[in-house]
Scaffold this motif. Structure first.
Motif, PDB file in Angstrom:
ATOM      1  N   PRO A 138       0.216   0.828  -2.072  1.00 26.09           N
ATOM      2  CA  PRO A 138       1.557   1.234  -1.661  1.00 26.09           C
ATOM      3  C   PRO A 138       2.492   0.027  -1.726  1.00 26.09           C
ATOM      4  N   PRO A 139       3.794   0.265  -1.916  1.00 22.23           N
ATOM      5  CA  PRO A 139       4.731  -0.850  -2.060  1.00 22.23           C
ATOM      6  C   PRO A 139       4.684  -1.853  -0.904  1.00 22.23           C
ATOM      7  N   SER A 185       1.913 -10.324  -1.791  1.00 23.64           N
ATOM      8  CA  SER A 185       2.649 -11.306  -2.592  1.00 23.64           C
ATOM      9  C   SER A 185       3.516 -12.216  -1.729  1.00 23.64           C
ATOM     10  N   GLY A 186       3.797 -11.795  -0.503  1.00 28.31           N
ATOM     11  CA  GLY A 186       4.617 -12.604   0.379  1.00 28.31           C
ATOM     12  C   GLY A 186       6.109 -12.387   0.185  1.00 28.31           C
ATOM     13  N   ALA A 244       9.993  -4.775  -0.415  1.00 26.08           N
ATOM     14  CA  ALA A 244       9.021  -3.984  -1.165  1.00 26.08           C
ATOM     15  C   ALA A 244       9.688  -3.235  -2.305  1.00 26.08           C
ATOM     16  N   LYS A 245      11.004  -3.454  -2.483  1.00 26.49           N
ATOM     17  CA  LYS A 245      11.765  -2.719  -3.495  1.00 26.49           C
ATOM     18  C   LYS A 245      11.212  -2.937  -4.905  1.00 26.49           C
ATOM     19  N   ALA A 246      10.764  -4.128  -5.198  1.00 27.85           N
ATOM     20  CA  ALA A 246      10.244  -4.435  -6.536  1.00 27.85           C
ATOM     21  C   ALA A 246       8.918  -3.730  -6.821  1.00 27.85           C
ATOM     22  N   PRO A 255       8.011   2.300  -7.469  1.00 28.97           N
ATOM     23  CA  PRO A 255       8.370   2.784  -8.796  1.00 28.97           C
ATOM     24  C   PRO A 255       9.726   3.496  -8.838  1.00 28.97           C
ATOM     25  N   GLY A 256      10.138   4.136  -7.765  1.00 28.81           N
ATOM     26  CA  GLY A 256      11.403   4.845  -7.760  1.00 28.81           C
ATOM     27  C   GLY A 256      12.598   3.932  -7.559  1.00 28.81           C
ATOM     28  N   GLN A 257      12.361   2.685  -7.249  1.00 34.55           N
ATOM     29  CA  GLN A 257      13.442   1.754  -6.957  1.00 34.55           C
ATOM     30  C   GLN A 257      13.686   0.747  -8.083  1.00 34.55           C
TER      31      GLN A 257
END
Length: 64
Positions: free
Chosen positions: A41-42, A49-50, A54-56, A59-61
């Protein structure tokens, strides 16, 4: 009499061949669900990743 014996033999042979062909033509389709289960999950990807957002990872963003 001979005609009915041959007819019976032909009918039995046709039924057996039909059953064999039906069994051989059966295929099993498996969905590739292992691919979707490996995705995180995002929010979890963000934590690993730190990153601050979580936008990156959603997938919808994604920007087009």
């Amino acid at each position: 009499m001979k005609n009915s014996k041959y007819t019976k033999f032909v009918v039995i042979t046709m039924v057996v061949l039909f059953v064999i062909v039906s069994m051989l033509s059966c295929t099993i389709h498996q969905s590739n669900s292992s691919n979707s289960s490996n995705k995180l999950p995002p929010g979890q990807a963000k934590k690993m990743s730190g990153s601050k957002s979580a936008k990156a990872y959603a997938p919808g963003q994604q920007k087009k």
